[in-house]
Design a protein around this motif. Structure first.
Motif, PDB file in Angstrom:
ATOM      1  N   ALA A  55     -16.871  12.343  25.658  1.00 53.22           N
ATOM      2  CA  ALA A  55     -15.818  12.980  25.492  1.00 53.22           C
ATOM      3  C   ALA A  55     -16.028  14.531  25.665  1.00 53.22           C
ATOM      4  N   LEU A  58     -13.049  18.990  24.974  1.00 51.42           N
ATOM      5  CA  LEU A  58     -11.619  18.598  24.153  1.00 51.42           C
ATOM      6  C   LEU A  58     -10.901  19.916  23.485  1.00 51.42           C
ATOM      7  N   TYR A  72     -10.232  10.467  20.562  1.00 52.59           N
ATOM      8  CA  TYR A  72     -11.372  10.205  20.335  1.00 52.59           C
ATOM      9  C   TYR A  72     -12.091  10.495  18.908  1.00 52.59           C
TER      10      TYR A  72
END
Length: 164
Positions: A55, A58, A72
């Motif tokens: 991920a 972000l 997440y």
């Protein structure tokens, strides 16, 4: 020691830090019969751990924050932070997050409702340990009848039990 480490997060500099530490407060609210959990993490450390899981970018707690950032973060906590009461694993709810006053950290809020008084609390906290070799995770606990306890986790020790 706890107060010293806690005060380290109150700096006005928005620069990379030389230490890796998280703070967690677990409070049993007898009136609400809830376990209330507050976790304080450096934003860049959390983003690095999430980046290592795929991920990336972000932009946590910024105007450009990814719309799935909280998803997440919650999924990461579910993997890295486990709690058992009286030997039974419990699930918590992710209530949300907010940026700290110094703008270099994030406060994350978790909760477990409908909890009766307990005498045994097990915590496994791998948060950020995979990302930083020198990571330390401090947990301050206020259990039933306001009994207090403290736990310190690192790569050598990531789980412990408190008896109240």
């Amino acid at each position: 020691l706890f107060l010293f480490l806690f005060s380290l997060s109150f700096t006005n500099e928005k620069t990379a830090h030389e230490f890796h530490i998280s703070k967690c407060q677990i409070d049993y609210n007898e009136t609400e019969k809830a376990l209330q959990i507050t976790v304080h993490l450096f934003i860049d450390d959390l983003e690095e751990a999430l980046r290592q899981q795929g991920a990336d970018k972000l932009f946590i707690c910024t105007e450009k924050e990814d719309e799935k950032a909280e998803e997440y973060i919650y999924k990461y906590f579910q993997q890295s932070f486990k709690i058992r009461l009286e030997d039974e694993e419990i699930d918590y709810t992710f209530l949300g997050k907010e940026m700290s006053e110094d703008m270099i950290a994030v406060w994350c809020y978790l909760e477990v409702e409908n909890i009766e008084p307990f005498s045994k609390l097990y915590v496994k906290n791998n948060t950020l340990l995979e990302a930083f070799e020198d990571q330390k995770n401090i947990i301050s606990i206020k259990g039933p009848k306001k009994r207090k306890g403290y736990l310190l986790f690192n790569n050598a020790k990531n789980e412990d039990t408190l008896n109240f």
